[in-house]
Write a protein that holds these residues in place. Sequence first.
Motif, PDB file in Angstrom:
ATOM      1  N   ALA A 170      36.820 -47.141 -54.197  1.00 15.63           N
ATOM      2  CA  ALA A 170      35.779 -47.452 -55.071  1.00 15.63           C
ATOM      3  C   ALA A 170      34.565 -46.587 -54.295  1.00 15.63           C
ATOM      4  CB  ALA A 170      35.574 -48.975 -55.140  1.00 15.63           C
ATOM      5  N   PHE A 171      33.927 -45.899 -55.094  1.00 12.33           N
ATOM      6  CA  PHE A 171      32.598 -45.047 -54.694  1.00 12.33           C
ATOM      7  C   PHE A 171      31.395 -45.585 -55.400  1.00 12.33           C
ATOM      8  CE2 PHE A 171      34.294 -42.508 -58.115  1.00 12.33           C
ATOM      9  CZ  PHE A 171      33.220 -42.213 -58.781  1.00 12.33           C
ATOM     10  N   ILE A 172      31.666 -45.993 -56.822  1.00 16.08           N
ATOM     11  CA  ILE A 172      30.325 -46.389 -57.506  1.00 16.08           C
ATOM     12  C   ILE A 172      29.527 -48.093 -56.888  1.00 16.08           C
ATOM     13  CG2 ILE A 172      29.384 -47.310 -59.548  1.00 16.08           C
ATOM     14  CD1 ILE A 172      31.556 -45.627 -60.997  1.00 16.08           C
ATOM     15  N   ALA A 173      30.484 -48.762 -56.378  1.00 10.33           N
ATOM     16  CA  ALA A 173      30.000 -49.827 -55.833  1.00 10.33           C
ATOM     17  C   ALA A 173      29.079 -49.545 -54.595  1.00 10.33           C
ATOM     18  CB  ALA A 173      30.892 -50.933 -55.548  1.00 10.33           C
ATOM     19  N   PRO A 174      29.834 -48.759 -53.625  1.00  9.91           N
ATOM     20  CA  PRO A 174      28.929 -48.335 -52.470  1.00  9.91           C
ATOM     21  C   PRO A 174      27.675 -47.478 -52.756  1.00  9.91           C
ATOM     22  CG  PRO A 174      31.242 -48.069 -52.261  1.00  9.91           C
ATOM     23  CD  PRO A 174      31.089 -48.457 -53.460  1.00  9.91           C
ATOM     24  N   MET A 175      27.743 -46.684 -53.595  1.00 11.19           N
ATOM     25  CA  MET A 175      26.288 -45.976 -54.076  1.00 11.19           C
ATOM     26  C   MET A 175      25.374 -46.895 -54.505  1.00 11.19           C
ATOM     27  SD  MET A 175      27.561 -42.231 -55.736  1.00 11.19           S
ATOM     28  CE  MET A 175      28.380 -43.289 -57.225  1.00 11.19           C
ATOM     29  N   ALA A 176      25.974 -47.806 -55.265  1.00  7.81           N
ATOM     30  CA  ALA A 176      24.754 -48.622 -55.882  1.00  7.81           C
ATOM     31  C   ALA A 176      24.144 -49.844 -54.955  1.00  7.81           C
ATOM     32  CB  ALA A 176      25.405 -49.431 -57.120  1.00  7.81           C
ATOM     33  N   LEU A 177      25.233 -50.203 -54.065  1.00  7.49           N
ATOM     34  CA  LEU A 177      24.452 -51.148 -52.929  1.00  7.49           C
ATOM     35  C   LEU A 177      23.648 -50.339 -51.951  1.00  7.49           C
ATOM     36  CD1 LEU A 177      27.725 -53.290 -51.761  1.00  7.49           C
ATOM     37  CD2 LEU A 177      25.460 -53.997 -52.811  1.00  7.49           C
ATOM     38  N   ALA A 178      23.692 -49.154 -51.827  1.00  5.45           N
ATOM     39  CA  ALA A 178      22.941 -48.328 -50.778  1.00  5.45           C
ATOM     40  C   ALA A 178      21.445 -48.367 -51.342  1.00  5.45           C
ATOM     41  CB  ALA A 178      23.205 -46.725 -50.905  1.00  5.45           C
ATOM     42  N   LYS A 179      21.132 -48.757 -52.662  1.00  6.19           N
ATOM     43  CA  LYS A 179      19.824 -48.988 -52.821  1.00  6.19           C
ATOM     44  C   LYS A 179      19.344 -50.077 -52.611  1.00  6.19           C
ATOM     45  CE  LYS A 179      17.592 -45.983 -54.655  1.00  6.19           C
ATOM     46  NZ  LYS A 179      16.406 -45.353 -53.809  1.00  6.19           N
ATOM     47  N   VAL A 180      20.079 -51.141 -52.498  1.00 12.01           N
ATOM     48  CA  VAL A 180      19.726 -52.676 -52.275  1.00 12.01           C
ATOM     49  C   VAL A 180      19.001 -52.833 -50.909  1.00 12.01           C
ATOM     50  CG1 VAL A 180      20.339 -55.072 -52.476  1.00 12.01           C
ATOM     51  CG2 VAL A 180      21.364 -53.364 -54.008  1.00 12.01           C
ATOM     52  N   ASP A 181      17.941 -53.513 -50.952  1.00 15.19           N
ATOM     53  CA  ASP A 181      17.586 -53.866 -49.616  1.00 15.19           C
ATOM     54  C   ASP A 181      18.313 -54.537 -48.447  1.00 15.19           C
ATOM     55  OD1 ASP A 181      15.131 -52.699 -50.537  1.00 15.19           O
ATOM     56  OD2 ASP A 181      14.244 -54.466 -51.042  1.00 15.19           O
ATOM     57  N   LYS A 182      18.538 -54.307 -47.418  1.00 15.73           N
ATOM     58  CA  LYS A 182      19.346 -54.972 -46.471  1.00 15.73           C
ATOM     59  C   LYS A 182      19.028 -56.587 -46.398  1.00 15.73           C
ATOM     60  CE  LYS A 182      19.365 -51.074 -43.170  1.00 15.73           C
ATOM     61  NZ  LYS A 182      19.081 -50.786 -41.723  1.00 15.73           N
ATOM     62  N   ASP A 183      18.157 -56.821 -46.713  1.00 14.27           N
ATOM     63  CA  ASP A 183      18.065 -58.455 -46.645  1.00 14.27           C
ATOM     64  C   ASP A 183      18.330 -59.119 -48.228  1.00 14.27           C
ATOM     65  OD1 ASP A 183      15.645 -57.575 -48.216  1.00 14.27           O
ATOM     66  OD2 ASP A 183      14.354 -59.387 -47.294  1.00 14.27           O
ATOM     67  N   LYS A 184      19.068 -58.093 -49.068  1.00 14.69           N
ATOM     68  CA  LYS A 184      19.414 -58.766 -50.311  1.00 14.69           C
ATOM     69  C   LYS A 184      20.951 -58.233 -50.645  1.00 14.69           C
ATOM     70  CE  LYS A 184      14.989 -59.840 -51.240  1.00 14.69           C
ATOM     71  NZ  LYS A 184      14.544 -61.425 -51.230  1.00 14.69           N
ATOM     72  N   GLN A 185      21.655 -58.050 -49.662  1.00 24.45           N
ATOM     73  CA  GLN A 185      22.971 -57.767 -49.599  1.00 24.45           C
ATOM     74  C   GLN A 185      23.803 -58.951 -49.982  1.00 24.45           C
ATOM     75  OE1 GLN A 185      24.253 -54.508 -49.656  1.00 24.45           O
ATOM     76  NE2 GLN A 185      22.399 -53.344 -49.612  1.00 24.45           N
ATOM     77  N   PRO A 186      25.007 -58.747 -50.403  1.00 20.71           N
ATOM     78  CA  PRO A 186      25.936 -59.859 -50.707  1.00 20.71           C
ATOM     79  C   PRO A 186      26.307 -60.755 -49.650  1.00 20.71           C
ATOM     80  CG  PRO A 186      27.074 -57.932 -50.810  1.00 20.71           C
ATOM     81  CD  PRO A 186      25.627 -57.494 -50.839  1.00 20.71           C
ATOM     82  N   GLU A 187      26.297 -60.094 -48.346  1.00 22.60           N
ATOM     83  CA  GLU A 187      26.518 -60.921 -47.183  1.00 22.60           C
ATOM     84  C   GLU A 187      25.289 -61.874 -46.740  1.00 22.60           C
ATOM     85  OE1 GLU A 187      25.498 -56.908 -45.733  1.00 22.60           O
ATOM     86  OE2 GLU A 187      26.389 -57.741 -47.382  1.00 22.60           O
ATOM     87  N   CYS A 188      23.971 -61.743 -47.522  1.00 22.86           N
ATOM     88  CA  CYS A 188      23.028 -62.571 -47.007  1.00 22.86           C
ATOM     89  C   CYS A 188      22.799 -63.845 -47.677  1.00 22.86           C
ATOM     90  CB  CYS A 188      21.718 -61.743 -47.535  1.00 22.86           C
ATOM     91  SG  CYS A 188      21.343 -60.161 -46.716  1.00 22.86           S
TER      92      CYS A 188
END
Length: 378
Positions: free
Chosen positions: A330-348
């Motif tokens: 998968a490459f679309i998901a990593p690209m989209a996540l790259a624009k999400v702030d570090k403190d707003k990622q799914p592991e948060c």
Amino acid sequence: MIYNDFQGLKLSALGMGNMRLPVISGKDSLIDVEKAKEMIDYCMQSGINYYDTAYGYHGGQSEIVVGELLKQYSRDSFYLASKFPGYDLSNMPKVEEIFEEQLKKCQVEYFDFYLFHNVCEMNIDAYLDSKFGIYDYLMKQKKNGRIKHLGFSAHGDIDCMTRFLEAYGKDMEFAQIELNYFDYHFQNAKGKVELLDKWNIPVWVMEPVRGGQLATLSEEATAKLKQLRPEEDVPAWAFRFLQSIPSVTVTLSGMSNMEQLQANIATYAENKPLNASEMELILGVAEDMIRKTTVPCTACHYCVSKCPKGLDIPFLLKIYNEAMVEGPGAFIAPMALAKVDKDKQPECCINCHSCEKVCPQQIHIPEELKKFANKMGR
């Protein structure tokens, strides 16, 4: 072969995508040149005149091999497309260097079609930043005849595409998007087509069978399709769907072997768009596939108001669904996540379950976010 009109040109409705050429020992950068030659020769004999490559395909080898194999044919017998590799932000200051290198690799003096590659959330700011001079340089090459037609490809959402079009749309002659019956609603490809229609920009299609996912379907779905069109194989339905969309001019298929190539060329011997009942059926098949493989989030946003971490849960679940559908690589998901702030990622997610209590779909949100984080290797 069906041909479509584009600014006085007759373009084959089926184009040869050169991202999935046959390789040796499973090594993506080691193209089987002999087999690739057989395929391109067959394309030329069968009337395909549009060939798409890119700087990064096959580890940089696609442009080299395609250029070598096409040079045996007269330059006016084919149309060659390549792209500026903006998917890698480190390339942004190198537009002149890369463009000159691409011409040499492809052994041509000009590109018939050239694209801003993969306009998306990750790179839109850089593409629009005048300090890199990408737009100015490419427009200069067009003026000098080294680019005959300038366009863009996009994996970004409609807002991202709109930003790009508002900046450069008046000079974009075509747009390449991921369009197939699965993504028609799943990625709102329908809305993207409508956006491009408003700009009077013709559509080039990539991923018509979604990397092979639509080449085979369940026995139940296959039986339904056979009832309406007994003569059509499953992959042909994906192409007939695209033939039903008026603004589609070129459909690119990344064919990996002669069997796929021959089958697709046979499909494009005639234009057989779907009627209303057939369109309803194929979109229903897509809905069934989506329902079985994705989290049923409706983006009501009730969960967001209860999240102590302020996570945009609907957006994260949307990306997760994309990753689930794409599968390995998968490459679309990593690209989209790259624009999400570090403190707003799914592991948060802190696993407080406040979101679950207000979810109308009764989704186990913390569990799904944990799965998403694990899938992304976090």
